[in-house]
Design an enzyme around this catalytic site. Structure first.
Site, short mmCIF file in Angstrom:
data_model
loop_
_atom_site.label_atom_id
_atom_site.label_comp_id
_atom_site.label_asym_id
_atom_site.label_seq_id
_atom_site.Cartn_x
_atom_site.Cartn_y
_atom_site.Cartn_z
CB SER A 1 21.63 -8.79 -28.81
OG SER A 1 22.06 -9.24 -30.09
CG PHE B 1 24.38 -13.58 -27.49
CD1 PHE B 1 24.79 -12.27 -27.66
CD2 PHE B 1 23.23 -13.83 -26.75
CE1 PHE B 1 24.06 -11.22 -27.12
CE2 PHE B 1 22.50 -12.79 -26.19
CZ PHE B 1 22.90 -11.50 -26.39
CG ASN C 1 27.08 -7.29 -34.35
OD1 ASN C 1 26.72 -8.38 -33.90
ND2 ASN C 1 26.79 -6.14 -33.74
CE LYS D 1 24.97 -2.35 -24.80
NZ LYS D 1 26.34 -2.73 -25.19
CG ASN E 1 22.71 -4.09 -27.67
OD1 ASN E 1 23.50 -4.08 -28.61
ND2 ASN E 1 22.61 -5.12 -26.84
CG ASN F 1 22.47 -9.60 -34.22
OD1 ASN F 1 21.84 -9.28 -35.22
ND2 ASN F 1 23.46 -8.87 -33.74
CB THR F 2 19.72 -13.89 -29.55
OG1 THR F 2 21.15 -14.01 -29.64
CG2 THR F 2 19.16 -15.14 -28.89
#
Length: 355
Positions: free
Chosen positions: A190, A127, A123, A222, A251, A192-193
């Site tokens: 994450s 967020f 994915n 996390k 994560n 993705n940011t």
């Protein structure tokens, strides 16, 4: 309306899961959330798994005493739309989010991809969030009973927030949900940011501890599985010294092929296990750990427990094994315990490190 029988619900769940897999990943996910949030789902019986798995009680400091160790990972119910539905799946604790201070759309679609052959998911959601105020309103309306099913909130930063200002976003999230959540999770992992993982440093952790001294014992971090052992272990030392509650490992794994994003599911298992081992080398069982990543069977759960986790969180298992997977996982875990002569699951915590 009469209560629906468990056997019928199981068959219905299996059929529904098969149908959802025919849809694009994010479409299926959103539809599944809507079904779990629907009023008709409230007629399903709440499973009582305690008599079947009485030797699997788990105590998670700051979260509570749980009937079994399996909870919901963040990312599944990002907007806190269906916590009652998830509790009816038999999960012992829930984590909603990641929630950002301001609403944001996240990354462009498509941004979620299934890989059934590998039991993996990639994915790059970024967020997508309804924002902290709307999620707080939902929690207020729910008047959630943490004694029945503890619920935590996973907190992140907005995409437009600079690294220098990120501490303000996290402080905002922690203050917004003060008194609403059983525990809080700071997501600095994450992939993705942009710039988020750069916040995984001693200076940021110490500042967060200073700004939130009165709730440090409710804050978890996390962490990502891609950092070096030296960096992870340094962070573990700082988390311990600052008085935070614990860590969630881990994560998603950052990948660039076949799609860019964070990879979860079976391929994450070994990296997550490695993170647990590296962290344990530092805290020697003194820092609570919740394991996340690659858990698709009861045997996978036991691997996490023996590496020092006091509980686990699932995500991909719900996608690939269906909504009633909790009871299946506990049956498999019991079989693993019986085969290895383990009477109580709590006795297995950290035994991987014993000579």
């Amino acid at each position: 309306m009469p209560t629906v029988s468990r056997s019928f619900a199981t068959k219905l769940g299996s059929f529904g899961t098969a149908c959802l897999r025919l849809l694009p990943a994010e479409t299926a996910h959103n539809l599944g959330i809507k079904l779990l949030a629907s009023p008709m789902f409230s007629y399903l019986p709440r499973p009582n798994l305690s008599p079947l798995f009485e030797n699997m009680t788990s105590h998670v400091p700051g979260v509570g005493s749980l009937p079994h160790p399996i909870g919901l990972a963040a990312g599944f119910d990002k907007h806190c739309l269906a916590p009652h539905g998830f509790s009816r799946l038999g999960l012992s604790f829930l984590e909603v989010g990641t929630v950002t201070p301001r609403p944001q759309e996240g990354n462009p679609k498509p941004r979620m991809f299934r890989y059934p052959e590998q039991k993996a998911i990639i994915n790059r959601m970024g967020f997508n969030s309804h924002g902290s105020e709307r999620v707080r309103e939902r929690l207020q309306e729910l008047d959630w009973d943490h004694n029945q099913t503890p619920l935590g909130v996973n907190i992140g930063k907005n995409k437009s927030t600079t690294e220098l200002a990120a501490i303000e976003d996290f402080n905002h999230g922690l203050q917004t949900f003060r008194g609403m959540a059983k525990y809080y999770v700071v997501n600095i992992s994450s992939p993705n940011t942009a710039g988020l993982r750069d916040l995984a440093n001693d200076e940021f952790l110490k500042q967060l501890a200073k700004d939130n001294q009165d709730i440090r014992e409710k804050i978890w971090f996390k962490l990502d599985p891609d950092m070096s052992r030296v960096k992870l272990q340094s962070l573990i030392e700082t988390i311990c010294d600052a008085g935070f509650q614990g860590v969630i490992l881990s994560n998603t794994h950052k990948v660039s092929w076949p799609e860019a994003g964070g990879q979860s599911g079976h391929p994450l298992m070994s990296l997550s296990n490695r993170s647990l081992e590296w962290a344990y080398q530092v805290h020697q069982g003194q820092l609570p750990m919740i394991a996340s990543g690659g858990i698709l069977s009861g045997g996978d759960i036991l691997q996490k427990i023996v590496r020092g986790a006091c509980a686990v969180q699932i995500y991909s298992a719900l996608v690939y094994r269906g909504p009633w997977v909790v009871a299946k996982l506990l049956e498999e875990l019991k079989a693993e315990m019986d085969a290895q002569g383990i009477q109580f699951l709590s006795d297995a915590i950290g035994t991987h490190y014993q000579a």
